[in-house]
Design a protein around this motif. Structure first.
Motif, PDB file in Angstrom:
ATOM      1  N   ILE A   5      -3.309  19.312 -13.065  1.00 15.11           N
ATOM      2  CA  ILE A   5      -3.602  18.589 -14.308  1.00 15.11           C
ATOM      3  C   ILE A   5      -4.956  19.019 -14.862  1.00 15.11           C
ATOM      4  O   ILE A   5      -5.091  19.364 -16.036  1.00 15.11           O
ATOM      5  CB  ILE A   5      -3.576  17.062 -14.067  1.00 15.11           C
TER       6      ILE A   5
ATOM      7  N   ILE B 179      -3.890   5.801   4.757  1.00 12.69           N
ATOM      8  CA  ILE B 179      -3.027   6.044   3.601  1.00 12.69           C
ATOM      9  C   ILE B 179      -3.838   6.501   2.400  1.00 12.69           C
ATOM     10  O   ILE B 179      -3.434   7.400   1.660  1.00 12.69           O
ATOM     11  CB  ILE B 179      -2.196   4.782   3.275  1.00 12.69           C
ATOM     12  N   PHE B 180      -5.018   5.913   2.231  1.00 10.29           N
ATOM     13  CA  PHE B 180      -5.833   6.294   1.066  1.00 10.29           C
ATOM     14  C   PHE B 180      -6.313   7.740   1.199  1.00 10.29           C
ATOM     15  O   PHE B 180      -6.297   8.503   0.229  1.00 10.29           O
ATOM     16  CB  PHE B 180      -7.007   5.335   0.904  1.00 10.29           C
TER      17      PHE B 180
ATOM     18  N   PHE C 231      -6.865   5.215 -10.180  1.00  7.29           N
ATOM     19  CA  PHE C 231      -5.456   4.882 -10.349  1.00  7.29           C
ATOM     20  C   PHE C 231      -4.940   4.038  -9.189  1.00  7.29           C
ATOM     21  O   PHE C 231      -4.060   3.207  -9.381  1.00  7.29           O
ATOM     22  CB  PHE C 231      -4.622   6.145 -10.545  1.00  7.29           C
ATOM     23  N   PHE C 232      -5.501   4.214  -7.990  1.00  2.48           N
ATOM     24  CA  PHE C 232      -5.098   3.353  -6.883  1.00  2.48           C
ATOM     25  C   PHE C 232      -5.486   1.907  -7.181  1.00  2.48           C
ATOM     26  O   PHE C 232      -4.679   0.988  -7.029  1.00  2.48           O
ATOM     27  CB  PHE C 232      -5.758   3.820  -5.580  1.00  2.48           C
TER      28      PHE C 232
ATOM     29  N   LEU D  83      -1.112  18.004  -5.345  1.00  3.12           N
ATOM     30  CA  LEU D  83       0.102  17.972  -6.168  1.00  3.12           C
ATOM     31  C   LEU D  83      -0.179  17.650  -7.627  1.00  3.12           C
ATOM     32  O   LEU D  83       0.532  18.113  -8.503  1.00  3.12           O
ATOM     33  CB  LEU D  83       1.080  16.928  -5.618  1.00  3.12           C
ATOM     34  N   ALA D  84      -1.186  16.818  -7.862  1.00  2.00           N
ATOM     35  CA  ALA D  84      -1.353  16.329  -9.234  1.00  2.00           C
ATOM     36  C   ALA D  84      -2.678  16.746  -9.862  1.00  2.00           C
ATOM     37  O   ALA D  84      -2.698  17.414 -10.891  1.00  2.00           O
ATOM     38  CB  ALA D  84      -1.217  14.809  -9.261  1.00  2.00           C
ATOM     39  N   TRP D  85      -3.782  16.362  -9.243  1.00  2.00           N
ATOM     40  CA  TRP D  85      -5.064  16.500  -9.954  1.00  2.00           C
ATOM     41  C   TRP D  85      -5.406  17.947 -10.253  1.00  2.00           C
ATOM     42  O   TRP D  85      -5.827  18.271 -11.363  1.00  2.00           O
ATOM     43  CB  TRP D  85      -6.201  15.836  -9.178  1.00  2.00           C
TER      44      TRP D  85
ATOM     45  N   LEU E 129       0.838  -1.200   0.000  1.00  2.00           N
ATOM     46  CA  LEU E 129       0.000   0.000   0.000  1.00  2.00           C
ATOM     47  C   LEU E 129       0.876   1.253   0.000  1.00  2.00           C
ATOM     48  O   LEU E 129       0.655   2.187  -0.785  1.00  2.00           O
ATOM     49  CB  LEU E 129      -0.871  -0.062   1.247  1.00  2.00           C
ATOM     50  N   LEU E 130       1.885   1.246   0.856  1.00  2.30           N
ATOM     51  CA  LEU E 130       2.786   2.391   0.932  1.00  2.30           C
ATOM     52  C   LEU E 130       3.556   2.560  -0.381  1.00  2.30           C
ATOM     53  O   LEU E 130       3.728   3.681  -0.867  1.00  2.30           O
ATOM     54  CB  LEU E 130       3.773   2.213   2.086  1.00  2.30           C
TER      55      LEU E 130
ATOM     56  N   LEU F 131      -3.474   9.904   0.498  1.00  2.00           N
ATOM     57  CA  LEU F 131      -3.191   9.842  -0.941  1.00  2.00           C
ATOM     58  C   LEU F 131      -4.134  10.762  -1.720  1.00  2.00           C
ATOM     59  O   LEU F 131      -3.716  11.495  -2.620  1.00  2.00           O
ATOM     60  CB  LEU F 131      -3.346   8.399  -1.407  1.00  2.00           C
ATOM     61  N   ILE F 132      -5.417  10.717  -1.336  1.00  2.00           N
ATOM     62  CA  ILE F 132      -6.395  11.584  -2.023  1.00  2.00           C
ATOM     63  C   ILE F 132      -5.983  13.043  -1.864  1.00  2.00           C
ATOM     64  O   ILE F 132      -5.928  13.807  -2.826  1.00  2.00           O
ATOM     65  CB  ILE F 132      -7.815  11.370  -1.453  1.00  2.00           C
TER      66      ILE F 132
ATOM     67  N   ILE G  23      -3.030  14.382  -0.965  1.00  2.00           N
ATOM     68  CA  ILE G  23      -1.740  14.736  -1.566  1.00  2.00           C
ATOM     69  C   ILE G  23      -1.876  14.834  -3.090  1.00  2.00           C
ATOM     70  O   ILE G  23      -1.447  15.804  -3.708  1.00  2.00           O
ATOM     71  CB  ILE G  23      -0.658  13.692  -1.186  1.00  2.00           C
ATOM     72  N   LEU G  24      -2.512  13.800  -3.663  1.00  2.00           N
ATOM     73  CA  LEU G  24      -2.629  13.806  -5.132  1.00  2.00           C
ATOM     74  C   LEU G  24      -3.500  14.960  -5.602  1.00  2.00           C
ATOM     75  O   LEU G  24      -3.243  15.555  -6.636  1.00  2.00           O
ATOM     76  CB  LEU G  24      -3.209  12.476  -5.618  1.00  2.00           C
TER      77      LEU G  24
ATOM     78  N   PHE H 164       2.231  10.822 -10.739  1.00  3.33           N
ATOM     79  CA  PHE H 164       1.300  11.882 -11.122  1.00  3.33           C
ATOM     80  C   PHE H 164       1.839  13.269 -10.842  1.00  3.33           C
ATOM     81  O   PHE H 164       1.369  14.248 -11.401  1.00  3.33           O
ATOM     82  CB  PHE H 164      -0.073  11.629 -10.499  1.00  3.33           C
ATOM     83  N   ARG H 165       2.885  13.349  -9.993  1.00  2.00           N
ATOM     84  CA  ARG H 165       3.580  14.619  -9.868  1.00  2.00           C
ATOM     85  C   ARG H 165       4.358  14.870 -11.161  1.00  2.00           C
ATOM     86  O   ARG H 165       4.431  15.993 -11.649  1.00  2.00           O
ATOM     87  CB  ARG H 165       4.535  14.573  -8.681  1.00  2.00           C
TER      88      ARG H 165
ATOM     89  N   ALA I  77       1.290   4.000  -2.911  1.00  3.86           N
ATOM     90  CA  ALA I  77       1.053   5.420  -2.649  1.00  3.86           C
ATOM     91  C   ALA I  77       2.230   6.254  -3.136  1.00  3.86           C
ATOM     92  O   ALA I  77       2.051   7.293  -3.788  1.00  3.86           O
ATOM     93  CB  ALA I  77       0.823   5.635  -1.151  1.00  3.86           C
TER      94      ALA I  77
ATOM     95  N   VAL J  65       3.446  13.769 -14.044  1.00  7.45           N
ATOM     96  CA  VAL J  65       2.442  14.150 -15.052  1.00  7.45           C
ATOM     97  C   VAL J  65       2.105  15.635 -14.911  1.00  7.45           C
ATOM     98  O   VAL J  65       2.075  16.382 -15.885  1.00  7.45           O
ATOM     99  CB  VAL J  65       1.171  13.283 -14.909  1.00  7.45           C
TER     100      VAL J  65
ATOM    101  N   LEU K 109       2.262   6.308  -6.931  1.00  3.72           N
ATOM    102  CA  LEU K 109       1.203   7.172  -7.459  1.00  3.72           C
ATOM    103  C   LEU K 109       1.596   8.641  -7.353  1.00  3.72           C
ATOM    104  O   LEU K 109       1.443   9.412  -8.303  1.00  3.72           O
ATOM    105  CB  LEU K 109      -0.104   6.928  -6.708  1.00  3.72           C
ATOM    106  N   VAL K 110       2.101   9.027  -6.190  1.00  3.96           N
ATOM    107  CA  VAL K 110       2.483  10.433  -5.997  1.00  3.96           C
ATOM    108  C   VAL K 110       3.609  10.789  -6.955  1.00  3.96           C
ATOM    109  O   VAL K 110       3.588  11.833  -7.615  1.00  3.96           O
ATOM    110  CB  VAL K 110       2.913  10.682  -4.534  1.00  3.96           C
TER     111      VAL K 110
ATOM    112  N   THR L  92      -8.160   9.452  -7.996  1.00  3.92           N
ATOM    113  CA  THR L  92      -7.312   8.728  -7.040  1.00  3.92           C
ATOM    114  C   THR L  92      -7.780   7.286  -6.927  1.00  3.92           C
ATOM    115  O   THR L  92      -6.979   6.346  -6.948  1.00  3.92           O
ATOM    116  CB  THR L  92      -7.380   9.404  -5.658  1.00  3.92           C
TER     117      THR L  92
END
Lengths: 358, 164
Positions: free
Chosen positions: B33, B17-18, A208-209, B28-30, A143-144, B21-22, B24-25, A154-155, A147, A157, A150-151, A205
């Protein structure tokens, strides 16, 4: 100019195809080696105990699909990664130690600090006290890793958009842009409507997760993360919470005061609607869990055939089938990520629809 | 059965973590983008619209040009026609005037010729009269130079008077 790019493209495609098939073959053989290692290893252990048992495919397969406190890559001194155990019990507080303590030199399970690993899987307190297992298990570590990937991806991207502002997308940005645009235009926007932007980051999220989790699960030796019911349950609960928190008057009106239903039928319909609110996350949980886990079980079963029959011919035949199934599993990885995202968008869209249509 | 029982530890880790992740992404990303995609789409749409507008304007301009040309042509035609008619009129007028002037000149000439003729005739008459008088005087003087002639003449006159 065009001809040249086309040749380059086709060359790229050929090399991609080669890489894919190479990976599939490697994947298959590693699965074999992991399984055989497991098999040899249990046989060794059993011989030491003075009794020889038959290879038990069911147990082996389930063990491979489940979470674990160690990460076994291959036999030998360095072949196993012992992951940290983090235990919390109301009596003894938070404790952290390596899972290596649960195994002796011959890889047999032993007790440690009053804890033991039942079947090598669940952490139990020997004094019957309740204990919360917060260990960094194989799945938590995966999972880590996902994560972080993914970061990182997509960073990159997002940086692509900064670097190529006003220009055509390039590299990893060009790889993911069609997927993001497809999700926006074909999945999220049609199902949620014009106010989709509030939910789009979550759905991206989510997609892609699940996709990365599914594909990571196909790598030999990796954990079956997205086929774990705890993971799918949490994902479904996120959708459930978002759906019901953002549910508007129309949505709740539909549940508790269904329009166009005769009075005497209302209690029944309301009951069904309330059940419907909860069956949505349950169906999401089970669909992803079953699709991914079943795929793994099918592949492992086919590989097990070689060990059950102990024949090279059967091994060769099952390898071909597993190769084929692996490719199907790559497809399933995409489909399940798509389906989970689609249904999440659909549920959110139904709960936040601006106008009621009757 | 372990397969179907979600592990509480994994649930907690997955949830934490999820969620992280939501967030952070998203940051930083979504967000960048989605914004970049939207900007680019608007850019493309704007460019297409501008191109269409430019095309329409061009069409309008060319049709304006044609209209102007047609107008100019029409004006030229009418000017030509007018010029021709004016020229014709001038020609006609000139012709008329010339003929009237000529007629008048002829008339004048005729009149002056008449006058000259009359004057000449008068002169001739006067001269004839004068000449006749002079001749008569000379004759009379010569005839009356003789005595008998005078008496005879008077007698003749008296005789004439009587007769009358």
């Amino acid at each position: 100019m065009r001809v040249r790019t086309m040749i380059e493209l086709s060359r790229n495609n050929t090399s991609k195809l080669l890489i894919t098939s190479f990976l599939a073959v490697v994947f298959f053989f590693m699965n074999l080696s992991v399984l055989s290692a497991q098999d040899d290893h249990s046989a060794d252990a059993q011989e030491e105990h003075g009794e020889t048992e038959e290879f038990n495919p069911g147990e082996t397969i389930v063990h491979h699909v489940l979470d674990d406190h160690i990460w076994h890559f291959f036999d030998g001194h360095y072949g196993t990664l012992y992951l940290p155990i983090i235990a919390y019990s109301s009596e003894r507080g938070l404790e952290m130690f390596s899972s290596k303590n649960f195994y002796d030199d011959h890889h047999n399970l032993v007790e440690y600090k009053g804890y033991s690993l039942e079947h090598g899987l669940s952490l139990v307190d020997n004094h019957e006290a309740s204990v919360l297992d917060l260990s960094i298990t194989k799945n938590v570590l995966t999972l880590l890793i996902i994560a972080v990937i993914l970061v990182w991806v997509f960073r990159a991207v997002a940086n692509g958009y900064k670097r190529n502002a006003g220009k055509a997308p390039k590299g990893v940005q060009a790889l993911f842009e069609p997927v993001i645009v497809y999700l926006r235009d074909e999945v999220v926007k049609p199902n949620i409507g014009d106010h989709y932007e509030k939910f789009f980051p979550y759905l991206l999220t989510l997609f892609f997760f699940i996709l990365f989790g599914n594909i990571m699960g196909l790598i030999p030796g990796a954990a079956n993360l997205s086929g774990n019911i705890a993971v799918t349950l949490v994902l479904a609960l996120f959708t459930f919470v978002i759906t019901n928190v953002s549910g508007n008057k129309g949505y709740w009106g539909h549940v508790f005061n269904p329009p166009g239903v005769p009075g005497w039928l209302k209690p029944l319909i309301i009951l069904i609607e309330i059940i419907g609110v909860f069956t949505k996350p349950i169906s999401l949980t089970i669909r992803l869990f079953v699709a991914i886990t079943a795929g793994h079980i099918v592949m492992l079963s086919l590989i097990s055939l070689a060990f059950i029959f102990g024949s090279i011919a059967v091994g060769g035949a099952s390898s071909l089938i597993v190769l084929f199934i692996s490719l199907i599993e790559v497809l399933v990885a995409f489909i399940q990520a798509y389906v989970f995202t689609l249904f999440s968008a659909l549920y959110i869209g139904m709960a936040t629809a601006k106008t009621e249509h009757h | 059965m372990e397969l179907l029982t979600p592990g509480s530890g994994l649930i907690i880790w997955q949830a934490i973590i999820f969620l992280a992740l939501i967030l952070i992404l998203k940051k930083l990303a979504w967000k960048p983008i989605i914004q970049a995609l939207k900007d680019r789409e608007q850019d493309i749409e704007g460019s297409l619209l501008a191109a269409q507008q430019a095309k329409n304007e061009m069409e309008k301009l060319s049709s304006d040009n044609e209209k102007l040309m047609a107008e100019a042509r029409m004006e030229r035609d009418s000017m030509l026609k007018e010029a021709i008619s004016t020229a014709n009129k001038i020609k006609e007028d000139a012709k008329e005037e010339t003929s009237s002037i000529a007629a008048k000149m002829i008339e004048d000439a005729r009149a002056s010729i008449e006058n000259e003729k009359k004057a000449a005739l008068t002169d001739v008459k006067n001269m004839v009269a004068t000449l006749s008088l002079e001749i008569t005087e000379k004759l009379v003087r010569k005839q009356l130079g003789e005595a008998g002639a005078q008496k005879e003449l008077v007698e003749e006159y008296v005789k004439d008077l009587n007769l009358n």
